[in-house]
Structure formats: structure tokens, C-alpha cells
Enzyme design. Structure first.
Site, PDB file in Angstrom:
ATOM      1  N   HIS A 104       0.841  -1.209   0.000  1.00 32.90           N
ATOM      2  CA  HIS A 104       0.000   0.000   0.000  1.00 32.90           C
ATOM      3  C   HIS A 104       0.873   1.256   0.000  1.00 32.90           C
ATOM      4  O   HIS A 104       0.679   2.163  -0.823  1.00 32.90           O
ATOM      5  CB  HIS A 104      -0.901  -0.036   1.244  1.00 32.90           C
ATOM      6  CG  HIS A 104      -1.758   1.175   1.414  1.00 32.90           C
ATOM      7  ND1 HIS A 104      -3.111   1.174   1.182  1.00 32.90           N
ATOM      8  CD2 HIS A 104      -1.455   2.450   1.819  1.00 32.90           C
ATOM      9  CE1 HIS A 104      -3.610   2.370   1.423  1.00 32.90           C
ATOM     10  NE2 HIS A 104      -2.621   3.157   1.816  1.00 32.90           N
ATOM     11  N   GLU A 105       1.836   1.297   0.920  1.00 29.25           N
ATOM     12  CA  GLU A 105       2.696   2.480   1.029  1.00 29.25           C
ATOM     13  C   GLU A 105       3.655   2.606  -0.151  1.00 29.25           C
ATOM     14  O   GLU A 105       3.920   3.717  -0.634  1.00 29.25           O
ATOM     15  CB  GLU A 105       3.484   2.434   2.342  1.00 29.25           C
ATOM     16  CG  GLU A 105       2.625   2.420   3.589  1.00 29.25           C
ATOM     17  CD  GLU A 105       1.679   3.597   3.666  1.00 29.25           C
ATOM     18  OE1 GLU A 105       2.053   4.700   3.218  1.00 29.25           O
ATOM     19  OE2 GLU A 105       0.557   3.432   4.170  1.00 29.25           O
ATOM     20  N   HIS A 129       1.899   4.244  -2.986  1.00 28.12           N
ATOM     21  CA  HIS A 129       1.894   5.705  -2.858  1.00 28.12           C
ATOM     22  C   HIS A 129       3.211   6.292  -3.372  1.00 28.12           C
ATOM     23  O   HIS A 129       3.218   7.256  -4.140  1.00 28.12           O
ATOM     24  CB  HIS A 129       1.743   6.103  -1.381  1.00 28.12           C
ATOM     25  CG  HIS A 129       0.368   5.941  -0.827  1.00 28.12           C
ATOM     26  ND1 HIS A 129      -0.762   6.381  -1.480  1.00 28.12           N
ATOM     27  CD2 HIS A 129      -0.061   5.405   0.355  1.00 28.12           C
ATOM     28  CE1 HIS A 129      -1.828   6.122  -0.741  1.00 28.12           C
ATOM     29  NE2 HIS A 129      -1.428   5.523   0.369  1.00 28.12           N
TER      30      HIS A 129
END
Length: 215
Positions: free
Chosen positions: A23-24, A27
Site C-alpha cells: 500500500h505504502e 503511494h
């Protein structure tokens, strides 16, 4: 009951070490692609969990199924289009979780309908593997839906840049540290159970429809 709870914690730990870093990293990848290398330069464009994990967010993830990581740093002035850059960077994380949920559901169905019947594996082991895929699917959906809540510092709040005047948006952002604790109190009280359950159901039904060819 104890074994089932321990099993759930183990799967949550697996998600913590896979889904949250992805997820990170998503980003950071989106931010870098859109012209801002800040996260990349700070070592956040990686699948290694250690640079991403936050202690409190990790503990909550293990015990509640909801949690957070260290925010990916973004320098908005590096984006050619600030609003577009922020929105796409914010949506990259939940999108990654939706893709992981889809992959987990595909693996679950492949295992249950095709692979398990062909392999000489006892029912207990086969059931445990199926549960791992299924719980990983649900937890990734949980992470995506939770992060899309339009409240700072969750990803959904970044999307507000498209609809809120800059002055009002930055005013709200000043209090994001306090707002997130308020959100978790509301979560613990169960006040968001209905809306979040509905949204999780919508996402799951959509993914189930996509994978309908598998059974």
C-alpha cells in the site's frame, strides 16, 4: 476458539508484512511517477516492511484488522498538477489493496475448486490454506475501504483537494493528528460499522463478480 483467534492474528501479521508495505510502496511509486521523488529518496519506494510500519498502527492492525503505516512524504510543488498529483498518489494505496484482494480471491477460488481436489492434502490443512487466502482478501478490502474515508490523514482526505478550497483543506489538515484518534474512537464504538460493512460488501461483491468464471 483460541486456535481460531491465533490463526486470525497470524493472518493479520501476514497482511501487515505484505499488504501495508505494498500500500505504502504504491503511494511512493505513484508520487515518483507523477514527478515527486521525495518518498523514493527517503527509501519508501520499497516492499521492505520496516521503513513503512508504525508501532501503534501495527498493533491496531493485529488486534482490530484496521491500522496504518507511516505516511509517505510528498512534496506537492514537484507535481505538475498539484491536485491531480495528490489525488492519484492517494488513490494508489487503496487501489493496490483492491488488486491484492482480487488476487487473494482468485487464489482462494483456484485452491477450493481446482487445486485442492487434485492434491492429496488432508482437509484440515486444505481448509487452513483456504482461510488464509479468504481472510487476506477481506483484510485488504478492509484496508482499502478504511483508507478511503475522507478524513485526515487517511487517503480519502487527499481526494478532498479536488472539491475543497485550498484554505479550508489546509485548515482541516492542521488537526489531522487529533481527527484520526477521533475516528478510531468512533470505530471502537461501532458507529461506522454499518457504512463500512456496506462498502466492504460492495467491493467484495464486485470482486466476486469479476472472478465468477472461477466458480
Amino acid at each position: 476458539m483460541f486456535k481460531q483467534s491465533l490463526f486470525t492474528y497470524l493472518v493479520r501479521a501476514m497482511v501487515l508484512l505484505t499488504a501495508i508495505p505494498i500500500h505504502e510502496c504504491a503511494h511512493a511509486w505513484a508520487s515518483n511517477k507523477l514527478g515527486d521523488p521525495t518518498a523514493k529518496n527517503l527509501g519508501r519506494l520499497t516492499l521492505n516492511p520496516l521503513p513503512h510500519l508504525d508501532l501503534i498502527g501495527s498493533v491496531l492492525m493485529l488486534f482490530t484488522g484496521f491500522g496504518w503505516a507511516k505516511p509517505v512524504p510528498v512534496t506537492t510543488r514537484n507535481f505538475k498538477n498539484v491536485k491531480k498529483g495528490m489525488i492519484l498518489t492517494a488513490l494508489a494505496g487503496p487501489a493496490a489493496n483492491i488488486l491484492l484482494a482480487l488476487l487473494s480471491l482468485i487464489l482462494y477460488k483456484l485452491w477450493c475448486y481446482f487445486l485442492y481436489p487434485l492434491l492429496a492434502i488432508n482437509f484440515t490443512t486444505a481448509s487452513a490454506i483456504a482461510q488464509i487466502f479468504y481472510i487476506m482478501c477481506l483484510l485488504n478490502i478492509n484496508l482499502a475501504v478504511f483508507n478511503l474515508i475522507p478524513i485526515p490523514p487517511l487517503d480519502g482526505s487527499r481526494v478532498l483537494t479536488a472539491v475543497l478550497p485550498a484554505r479550508l483543506y489546509y485548515k482541516v489538515m492542521q488537526y489531522e493528528q487529533y481527527i484520526i484518534y477521533g475516528v478510531f474512537i468512533i470505530l471502537m464504538l461501532g458507529w461506522l460499522d454499518g457504512p463500512l460493512s456496506f462498502l466492504r460488501g460492495v467491493v467484495y461483491n464486485f470482486l466476486n463478480l469479476i472472478t465468477g468464471f472461477l466458480g
